[in-house]
Write an enzyme that holds these catalytic residues in place. Structure first.
Site, PDB file in Angstrom:
ATOM      1  N   CYS A 112     -16.769  -8.773   5.901  1.00 24.65           N
ATOM      2  CA  CYS A 112     -16.485  -7.804   5.557  1.00 24.65           C
ATOM      3  C   CYS A 112     -14.523  -7.317   4.458  1.00 24.65           C
ATOM      4  CB  CYS A 112     -15.839  -7.320   7.173  1.00 24.65           C
ATOM      5  SG  CYS A 112     -15.380  -6.082   6.665  1.00 24.65           S
ATOM      6  N   CYS A 135     -19.523  -6.731   3.597  1.00 26.16           N
ATOM      7  CA  CYS A 135     -18.631  -4.955   3.954  1.00 26.16           C
ATOM      8  C   CYS A 135     -17.569  -5.025   3.486  1.00 26.16           C
ATOM      9  CB  CYS A 135     -18.599  -5.083   5.432  1.00 26.16           C
ATOM     10  SG  CYS A 135     -17.555  -3.948   5.869  1.00 26.16           S
ATOM     11  N   ARG A 187     -18.108  -2.832  17.453  1.00 25.17           N
ATOM     12  CA  ARG A 187     -17.647  -3.971  16.822  1.00 25.17           C
ATOM     13  C   ARG A 187     -16.221  -3.430  17.712  1.00 25.17           C
ATOM     14  NH1 ARG A 187     -17.864  -3.876  12.036  1.00 25.17           N
ATOM     15  NH2 ARG A 187     -20.055  -5.026  12.243  1.00 25.17           N
ATOM     16  N   CYS A 190       0.750  -1.634   0.058  1.00 20.23           N
ATOM     17  CA  CYS A 190      -0.268  -0.398  -0.201  1.00 20.23           C
ATOM     18  C   CYS A 190       1.186   1.331  -0.208  1.00 20.23           C
ATOM     19  CB  CYS A 190      -0.593  -0.289   1.179  1.00 20.23           C
ATOM     20  SG  CYS A 190      -1.962   1.543   1.278  1.00 20.23           S
ATOM     21  N   CYS A 243       0.421  -0.337  10.614  1.00 14.49           N
ATOM     22  CA  CYS A 243       0.034  -0.886   9.634  1.00 14.49           C
ATOM     23  C   CYS A 243       1.153  -2.305   8.513  1.00 14.49           C
ATOM     24  CB  CYS A 243      -1.170  -0.241   7.975  1.00 14.49           C
ATOM     25  SG  CYS A 243      -1.704  -1.457   7.290  1.00 14.49           S
ATOM     26  N   CYS A 252     -19.570   2.064   8.418  1.00 13.57           N
ATOM     27  CA  CYS A 252     -18.853   1.406   9.874  1.00 13.57           C
ATOM     28  C   CYS A 252     -17.271   2.499   9.592  1.00 13.57           C
ATOM     29  CB  CYS A 252     -18.212   0.063   9.011  1.00 13.57           C
ATOM     30  SG  CYS A 252     -16.661  -0.872  10.038  1.00 13.57           S
ATOM     31  N   CYS A 297       0.334   4.909   7.198  1.00 14.16           N
ATOM     32  CA  CYS A 297       0.280   4.452   8.238  1.00 14.16           C
ATOM     33  C   CYS A 297       0.659   3.427   9.100  1.00 14.16           C
ATOM     34  CB  CYS A 297      -1.817   3.717   8.321  1.00 14.16           C
ATOM     35  SG  CYS A 297      -2.508   4.594   6.945  1.00 14.16           S
TER      36      CYS A 297
HETATM   37  N1  SAM Z   1      -6.887   0.765   2.793  1.00 16.64           N
HETATM   38  C1  SAM Z   1      -8.150   0.885   3.924  1.00 16.64           C
HETATM   39  C2  SAM Z   1      -8.493   1.658   5.074  1.00 16.64           C
HETATM   40  O1  SAM Z   1      -7.225   2.119   5.542  1.00 16.64           O
HETATM   41  O2  SAM Z   1      -9.311   2.012   5.318  1.00 16.64           O
HETATM   42  C3  SAM Z   1      -8.451  -0.870   4.805  1.00 16.64           C
HETATM   43  C4  SAM Z   1      -8.287  -1.445   5.410  1.00 16.64           C
HETATM   44  S1  SAM Z   1      -6.753  -0.645   6.976  1.00 16.64           S
HETATM   45  C5  SAM Z   1      -6.543  -2.265   6.911  1.00 16.64           C
HETATM   46  C6  SAM Z   1      -8.517  -1.298   8.187  1.00 16.64           C
HETATM   47  C7  SAM Z   1      -8.435  -0.542   9.512  1.00 16.64           C
HETATM   48  O3  SAM Z   1      -7.704  -2.171   9.829  1.00 16.64           O
HETATM   49  C8  SAM Z   1      -7.372   0.375   9.849  1.00 16.64           C
HETATM   50  O4  SAM Z   1      -8.486   1.394   9.346  1.00 16.64           O
HETATM   51  C9  SAM Z   1      -7.467   0.528  11.256  1.00 16.64           C
HETATM   52  O5  SAM Z   1      -8.163   0.971  12.185  1.00 16.64           O
HETATM   53  C10 SAM Z   1      -7.560  -1.219  11.283  1.00 16.64           C
HETATM   54  N2  SAM Z   1      -5.983  -1.650  11.182  1.00 16.64           N
HETATM   55  C11 SAM Z   1      -5.058  -1.869  10.416  1.00 16.64           C
HETATM   56  N3  SAM Z   1      -3.684  -3.015  10.754  1.00 16.64           N
HETATM   57  C12 SAM Z   1      -3.890  -2.658  12.722  1.00 16.64           C
HETATM   58  C13 SAM Z   1      -3.004  -3.245  13.518  1.00 16.64           C
HETATM   59  N4  SAM Z   1      -1.813  -3.250  13.412  1.00 16.64           N
HETATM   60  N5  SAM Z   1      -3.596  -3.122  14.845  1.00 16.64           N
HETATM   61  C14 SAM Z   1      -4.818  -2.724  14.559  1.00 16.64           C
HETATM   62  N6  SAM Z   1      -5.592  -2.136  14.243  1.00 16.64           N
HETATM   63  C15 SAM Z   1      -5.254  -2.122  13.001  1.00 16.64           C
HETATM   64  C1  DTB Z   2     -11.222  -2.806  11.217  1.00 15.72           C
HETATM   65  O1  DTB Z   2     -11.887  -1.236  12.295  1.00 15.72           O
HETATM   66  N1  DTB Z   2     -10.435  -3.408  12.123  1.00 15.72           N
HETATM   67  C2  DTB Z   2     -10.037  -4.537  11.098  1.00 15.72           C
HETATM   68  C3  DTB Z   2     -11.227  -4.082   9.808  1.00 15.72           C
HETATM   69  N2  DTB Z   2     -11.813  -3.044  10.604  1.00 15.72           N
HETATM   70  C4  DTB Z   2     -10.847  -4.131   8.777  1.00 15.72           C
HETATM   71  C5  DTB Z   2      -8.691  -5.008  10.036  1.00 15.72           C
HETATM   72  C6  DTB Z   2      -7.564  -4.793  11.480  1.00 15.72           C
HETATM   73  C7  DTB Z   2      -6.431  -5.517  11.207  1.00 15.72           C
HETATM   74  C8  DTB Z   2      -5.433  -6.177  12.105  1.00 15.72           C
HETATM   75  C9  DTB Z   2      -4.593  -5.809  10.982  1.00 15.72           C
HETATM   76  C10 DTB Z   2      -4.492  -7.288  10.418  1.00 15.72           C
HETATM   77  O2  DTB Z   2      -4.367  -7.802  10.259  1.00 15.72           O
HETATM   78  O3  DTB Z   2      -2.936  -6.674   9.817  1.00 15.72           O
HETATM   79 FE1  SF4 Z   3      -2.899   1.900   3.508  1.00 14.83          FE
HETATM   80 FE2  SF4 Z   3      -3.235   0.333   6.077  1.00 14.83          FE
HETATM   81 FE3  SF4 Z   3      -3.190   3.279   5.698  1.00 14.83          FE
HETATM   82 FE4  SF4 Z   3      -5.270   1.029   5.040  1.00 14.83          FE
HETATM   83  S1  SF4 Z   3      -4.116   0.633   6.702  1.00 14.83           S
HETATM   84  S2  SF4 Z   3      -4.451   2.833   4.305  1.00 14.83           S
HETATM   85  S3  SF4 Z   3      -3.682  -0.527   4.080  1.00 14.83           S
HETATM   86  S4  SF4 Z   3      -1.538   1.147   5.016  1.00 14.83           S
END
Ligand code: SAM
Ligand code: DTB
Ligand code: SF4
Length: 347
Positions: free
Chosen positions: A91, A124, A259, A47, A54, A184, A51
């Site tokens: 989702c 979703c 959730r 990506c 992530c 959501c 973030c």
């Molecule tokens: N790229 C899209 C976005 O940023 O909206 C969708 C995927 S993103 C992985 C969805 C959500 O997962 C993030 O906004 C964050 O709240 C959660 N998330 C991602 N990595 C995480 C982590 N290491 N620990 C906790 N929550 C995480």
């Molecule tokens: C949300 O708030 N948490 C989920 C879903 N919406 C997409 C994602 C959690 C991701 C946790 C880190 C991972 O699996 O990489």
């Molecule tokens: Fe990309 Fe992860 Fe940020 Fe979503 S949360 S925009 S997947 S870097």
């Protein structure tokens, strides 16, 4: 609720807060139900966004293997499996900054949504930034809900992400609402934010009209290779913080599904029982979240049984919540100096 009200509520001793939240919960959600959702990463890693939490950001070496958009048949197979194992919401997450209808993968994304919707599951997706046309086309394809988290306060957001702004997130949320898709929208605790940042997140989300259909609460999972890799290694998010966040969310968003999302696997069943008592009524089920491990499925079934929770049936006629005609549709938030990328310019 405004910040002052939230701050006051936050000063309530935990057991009193739990009692208040439980009362709101019982009044609005009398069915003792839990919604069971399954996540699938349909496009993994690589990506463009940075973030800091992530594992899928291309800015960090996290060991996550990049994968293109999964073939529709594979997604369908996983959706069927989710349905068979009792999930009612599927989702699908994509590691994109966003997607436009000009992208050559767009028609396939719509086909995937159509196909999953035809299985009778609530569909979703979380695909990053969306414009109004994209949101309308997803709605027409059968998308029920769209996950787009604000994650933290506008003040703290630029310390976590520099490649897009809080305002861009709000704009996408507005496009989703305008298309009639359920929103959501939630956040993460454990990013190094203060309690004030959590309250600001609740203040902003509770100013949406209508309130989001669901509010996911994530506890940071420290992913190796990210700037947050060491943050919670030895001291994962305190379970009392998670429980308090569930209670605060229930009171601020009485009709929104709360959730328990990432990080739930590190909570004991006793802690999760208190989250349910406080108003949580949804969880991600299955061994995997997007790239990280989730709570074990057999343990989850055991917990649901022990707590006597009823698993929610899918709602094929799920409608986005209606706005309250008395209030502005989407309050304009004063742009904070910190909502532009870069370090916070305010003390
Ligand atoms: N790229 C899209 C976005 O940023 O909206 C969708 C995927 S993103 C992985 C969805 C959500 O997962 C993030 O906004 C964050 O709240 C959660 N998330 C991602 N990595 C995480 C982590 N290491 N620990 C906790 N929550 C995480
Ligand atoms: C949300 O708030 N948490 C989920 C879903 N919406 C997409 C994602 C959690 C991701 C946790 C880190 C991972 O699996 O990489
Ligand atoms: Fe990309 Fe992860 Fe940020 Fe979503 S949360 S925009 S997947 S870097």
């Amino acid at each position: 609720m405004n910040y002052q009200e939230l701050e006051e509520l936050n000063r309530t001793p935990l057991l009193v807060l739990l009692e208040k939240a439980h009362e709101v919960h019982r009044r609005n959600w009398p069915d003792n139900e839990v919604q069971v959702c399954t996540l699938l990463s349909i496009k993994t890693g690589g990506c463009s966004e940075d973030c800091a939490y992530c594992a899928q950001s291309a800015h960090y070496s996290t060991g996550v293997k990049n994968e293109g958009l999964l073939p529709r048949e594979v997604v369908l197979e996983r959706a069927l499996l989710a349905r068979e194992t009792g999930s009612t919401r599927f989702c699908m997450g994509a590691a994109w900054r966003g997607i436009s209808r000009k992208d050559k993968r767009w028609p396939e994304v719509l086909e995937i949504v159509r196909a999953v919707s035809a299985l009778g599951l609530e569909v979703c997706a979380t695909l990053g930034k969306l414009g109004p046309d994209e949101a309308r086309e997803l709605k027409a394809a059968g998308l029920d809900a769209y996950n787009h988290n604000l994650d933290t306060s506008p003040e703290y957001y630029p310390s976590i992400v520099s490649t897009h702004t809080y305002q861009e997130r709000l704009d996408t949320i507005r496009n989703i609402q305008d298309a009639g898709i359920s929103v959501c929208c939630g956040g993460i605790i454990g990013l190094g934010e203060k309690q004030a940042d959590r309250l600001r997140l609740l203040e902003i989300v509770s100013s949406f009209n209508p309130h989001p259909e669901s509010f996911p609460i994530n506890a940071l999972i420290s992913m190796p290779g990210t700037p947050m890799e060491e943050r919670n290694d030895d001291a994962p998010v305190d379970c009392w913080d998670f429980i308090r966040m569930c209670a605060m969310a229930r009171i601020a968003l009485p009709k929104t599904r709360v959730r328990m999302s990432a990080g739930r696997g590190r909570l004991s069943h006793e802690a999760q029982a208190l989250c349910f008592y406080a108003g949580a009524n949804s969880l991600f089920y299955g061994d995997k979240l997007l790239t990280a491990k989730n709570a074990g499925t057999s343990e989850d079934l055991e917990m649901i049984r022990k707590l006597g929770l009823n698993v929610k049936k899918p709602d094929p006629s799920l409608m986005a919540p209606l706005p309250d005609a008395e209030s502005p549709l989407f309050p304009e938030h004063e742009p904070h100096p910190c909502t532009t990328p870069g370090p916070c310019r305010e003390a």
